[in-house]
Write an enzyme that holds these catalytic residues in place. Structure first.
Site, mmCIF file in Angstrom:
data_model
loop_
_atom_site.group_PDB
_atom_site.id
_atom_site.type_symbol
_atom_site.label_atom_id
_atom_site.label_comp_id
_atom_site.label_asym_id
_atom_site.label_seq_id
_atom_site.Cartn_x
_atom_site.Cartn_y
_atom_site.Cartn_z
ATOM 1 N N ALA A 83 -49.963 64.424 57.541
ATOM 2 C CA ALA A 83 -49.381 64.780 56.686
ATOM 3 C C ALA A 83 -49.104 63.799 54.777
ATOM 4 O O ALA A 83 -49.163 64.269 54.996
ATOM 5 C CB ALA A 83 -47.982 64.479 56.773
ATOM 6 N N THR A 84 -49.649 62.714 55.425
ATOM 7 C CA THR A 84 -50.136 61.945 54.243
ATOM 8 C C THR A 84 -51.347 62.377 53.926
ATOM 9 O O THR A 84 -51.286 62.488 52.177
ATOM 10 C CB THR A 84 -50.841 60.408 54.778
ATOM 11 O OG1 THR A 84 -49.602 60.238 55.419
ATOM 12 C CG2 THR A 84 -50.658 59.332 53.109
ATOM 13 N N ASN A 166 -36.171 61.835 56.514
ATOM 14 C CA ASN A 166 -37.279 60.840 57.375
ATOM 15 C C ASN A 166 -37.040 59.327 58.000
ATOM 16 O O ASN A 166 -36.806 59.224 59.088
ATOM 17 C CB ASN A 166 -39.047 60.887 57.347
ATOM 18 C CG ASN A 166 -38.815 60.162 56.063
ATOM 19 O OD1 ASN A 166 -38.422 59.694 54.955
ATOM 20 N ND2 ASN A 166 -39.866 58.356 56.139
ATOM 21 N N GLN A 194 -41.336 66.137 59.013
ATOM 22 C CA GLN A 194 -40.881 65.973 60.115
ATOM 23 C C GLN A 194 -39.687 66.766 60.396
ATOM 24 O O GLN A 194 -38.607 67.191 61.585
ATOM 25 C CB GLN A 194 -39.670 64.466 59.416
ATOM 26 C CG GLN A 194 -39.782 63.305 58.974
ATOM 27 C CD GLN A 194 -40.165 62.479 60.532
ATOM 28 O OE1 GLN A 194 -39.687 63.257 61.707
ATOM 29 N NE2 GLN A 194 -40.554 61.245 59.931
ATOM 30 N N SER A 214 -47.878 67.390 60.318
ATOM 31 C CA SER A 214 -47.982 66.163 60.883
ATOM 32 C C SER A 214 -47.730 66.708 62.192
ATOM 33 O O SER A 214 -47.070 67.351 62.954
ATOM 34 C CB SER A 214 -47.691 64.976 60.562
ATOM 35 O OG SER A 214 -48.242 64.054 61.201
ATOM 36 N N HIS A 216 -47.696 64.509 65.196
ATOM 37 C CA HIS A 216 -47.690 62.965 66.283
ATOM 38 C C HIS A 216 -46.075 63.447 65.767
ATOM 39 O O HIS A 216 -45.526 62.021 67.201
ATOM 40 C CB HIS A 216 -48.513 62.151 66.078
ATOM 41 C CG HIS A 216 -47.660 61.651 64.701
ATOM 42 N ND1 HIS A 216 -47.095 60.360 64.782
ATOM 43 C CD2 HIS A 216 -47.922 61.620 63.131
ATOM 44 C CE1 HIS A 216 -46.147 59.519 63.283
ATOM 45 N NE2 HIS A 216 -47.065 60.344 62.413
ATOM 46 N N THR A 252 -66.154 66.643 59.797
ATOM 47 C CA THR A 252 -66.408 66.924 61.168
ATOM 48 C C THR A 252 -65.198 67.427 61.579
ATOM 49 O O THR A 252 -64.163 66.128 61.796
ATOM 50 C CB THR A 252 -66.960 66.086 62.118
ATOM 51 O OG1 THR A 252 -68.693 66.196 61.478
ATOM 52 C CG2 THR A 252 -67.190 66.273 63.675
ATOM 53 N N CYS A 339 -43.146 53.027 57.459
ATOM 54 C CA CYS A 339 -44.178 53.165 56.570
ATOM 55 C C CYS A 339 -43.673 51.996 55.582
ATOM 56 O O CYS A 339 -44.023 52.284 54.737
ATOM 57 C CB CYS A 339 -45.078 54.137 56.129
ATOM 58 S SG CYS A 339 -45.537 55.074 57.503
#
Length: 392
Positions: A83-84, A166, A194, A214, A216, A252, A339
Site C-alpha cells: 500500500a505504501t 490504522n 486496513q 495491501s 499483509h 518482474t 511505522c
C-alpha cells in the site's frame, strides 16, 4: 526499572493484539503460494515457454479474483509492492500528471490522521509547488462532507482520505466525500489497506477514483499490494523499465505473492460477515472488561463506524514508557502505527490527545487467531499493569 512485569503478574504465552501492524499468513495462503516458489517458478513476462505462460495465467487469475472483490475491471488493478508504493504511485503520479495536463500545480487535501505513507507524499507534492491543506478531523476522528467542502478551492485537484484508520479504526464516509469531489471535478484517493478484507468494498459504491491495497493486513504475504485506478484517471510512473503493469509499475512480477494475495482475499471475503461479528464481540468484551475495572479509561475514536478488530484506549495518569515496558513480555500491542518512527501517535494528537496521553495509549487489534481466553487474559494483564503503575 520496574521490579516486576506483567509476565510475572500474569503468566502465559504472548498475547497477540497487534494485528493492524501485520497478520500471520493463513496456512491455506502459504499452501497456495508453495508451488509458485518451487515447481512453477517462471517469469510471467516470459511468454515463449510453458513456465512463463503458466505464471502469466496465475497472475491473470489472481488479478481477476481481486478485481471481482472490488467490482472493477481486471485492467484497473495494478500490482505494487504494498500500500505504501500504491499510495505514492497514486498521489505523486496523479498529481504530477494532472499538473502537466492543466499547466499548473493545484491544491491537494488530506487528513492529519492519515498514515505517513499518505502524509509524506503529500508533503513532497507541497515541496514541488502544490498547495497542501491538512484537515484536522473531529475529536472522534471522523470528517463529513461539510468539513471537506469548507476547505475546497477552485484549484483543488485531489483529496486523499483513508477508508479506515490504522490506529483508531474509524471508518470515514467515503461515499459522501466522493459525491462532493465528483461534483467539483476532484480526484478522490483512499488508502484502504486496513479496510480491504475487513469491510466489503465496492469501488463504484465508494465512489473513489484511486484505491490502495495491501495483502499483509488480511492474512496474506508481505511485499505485495495493488492500486485500483479508475479508467481515465491519468498517472505518471514513478520509475521505468520493462513495461509491466501497463508501464505504470515496471519490474518482474512476484508470482507467489500475487497468488497469495488473491488467496487471502478469497478467504477473507468468504466468511467476512461472520468474522466481523465474532471480532466485534471479542473487541467489546475487551473494552467492557477493561472499563469495568478502570472506569477512567477513554476510547479513542468513534465507537461506530469502526473496524470490528480495533480498540484504541488512553490510560490517564500513567507513564507510557513504563506502561509498555510492563506489558511487552505478555502482550503484543502498540501505542500507534507500526511505522510511527518511535514518536507519539500523530493520529491521537490530531484528535486532541496531549503528547503524554498519546504515549499512554494502547492500540489493541484483534485477528482471526484471537480467542475469548486471550481477551480475558489481556484484560488481566493490562489491568495488573495499570494497578501496578498507579501503586494499587
Amino acid at each position: 526499572m520496574l521490579p516486576t512485569t506483567s509476565a510475572d503478574l500474569i503468566p502465559g504465552d504472548l498475547i497477540q493484539l497487534d494485528h493492524q501492524a501485520t497478520t500471520p499468513c493463513h496456512p491455506l495462503v502459504v499452501q497456495a503460494m508453495k508451488p509458485w516458489w518451487e515447481q512453477e517458478w517462471g517469469n510471467a513476462s516470459s511468454r515463449q515457454h510453458r513456465l512463463g505462460l503458466t505464471a502469466a495465467a496465475a497472475v491473470a487469475s489472481a488479478r481477476h479474483r481481486l478485481a471481482s472483490h472490488l467490482g472493477v475491471e481486471d485492467d484497473e488493478l495494478i500490482f505494487t509492492s504494498g500500500a505504501t508504493e500504491a499510495n505514492n504511485l497514486a498521489l505523486l503520479g496523479h498529481a504530477r500528471a494532472r499538473a502537466k495536463a492543466e499547466g499548473r500545480c493545484g491544491h491537494v487535501i488530506t487528513l492529519a490522521t492519515e498514515h505517513h505513507a499518505v502524509l509524506d507524499p503529500m508533503h513532497q507534492l507541497q515541496r514541488e509547488g502544490f498547495a497542501l491543506t491538512v484537515l484536522r478531523p473531529q475529536d472522534n476522528g471522523l470528517i463529513d462532507a461539510d468539513m471537506l467542502n469548507d476547505v475546497l478551492r477552485d484549484d483543488t485537484q485531489m483529496v486523499s482520505v483513508m477508508a479506515a484508520n490504522n490506529e483508531i479504526g474509524v471508518v470515514q464516509p467515503l461515499r459522501a466525500l466522493a459525491d462532493l469531489c465528483r461534483s467539483r471535478g476532484i480526484t478522490l484517493h483512499t488508502d484502504a489497506a486496513q479496510a480491504f478484507g475487513h469491510l466489503r468494498l465496492n469501488r463504484d459504491e465508494l465512489g473513489c477514483d484511486l484505491i490502495s491495497l495491501s495483502a499483509h493486513k488480511l492474512n496474506g504475504p508481505k511485499g505485495i499490494g495493488a492500486l485500483v485506478k479508475r479508467r481515465g484517471v491519468s498517472i505518471q510512473p514513478l520509475f521505468w523499465g520493462g513495461g509491466q503493469e501497463q508501464e505504470l509499475r515496471p519490474g518482474t512480477l512476484p508470482v507467489p505473492l500475487i497468488v497469495g494475495f488473491a488467496a487471502a482475499a478469497d478467504l477473507a471475503h468468504a466468511d467476512l460477515e461472520t468474522w466481523q461479528q465474532q471480532l466485534t464481540l471479542l473487541r467489546d468484551r475487551l473494552w467492557q472488561g477493561l472499563k469495568s475495572r478502570h472506569p477512567q479509561l477513554e476510547m479513542n475514536g468513534a465507537h461506530q463506524p469502526r473496524l470490528a478488530h480495533n480498540l484504541n484506549i488512553t490510560i490517564a495518569d500513567v507513564s507510557g514508557v513504563r506502561l509498555h515496558r510492563c506489558l511487552k513480555r505478555s502482550l503484543a500491542c502498540s501505542s500507534g502505527s507500526a511505522c510511527s518512527r518511535g514518536e507519539p501517535s500523530h493520529v491521537l494528537q490530531a484528535i486532541g490527545r496531549s503528547r503524554r496521553e498519546a504515549e499512554a495509549s494502547l492500540r489493541l487489534s484483534l485477528g482471526r487467531t484471537t480467542t475469548a481466553a486471550e481477551i480475558d487474559r489481556a484484560v488481566d494483564v493490562i489491568s495488573a499493569c495499570i494497578n501496578q503503575l498507579h501503586g494499587s
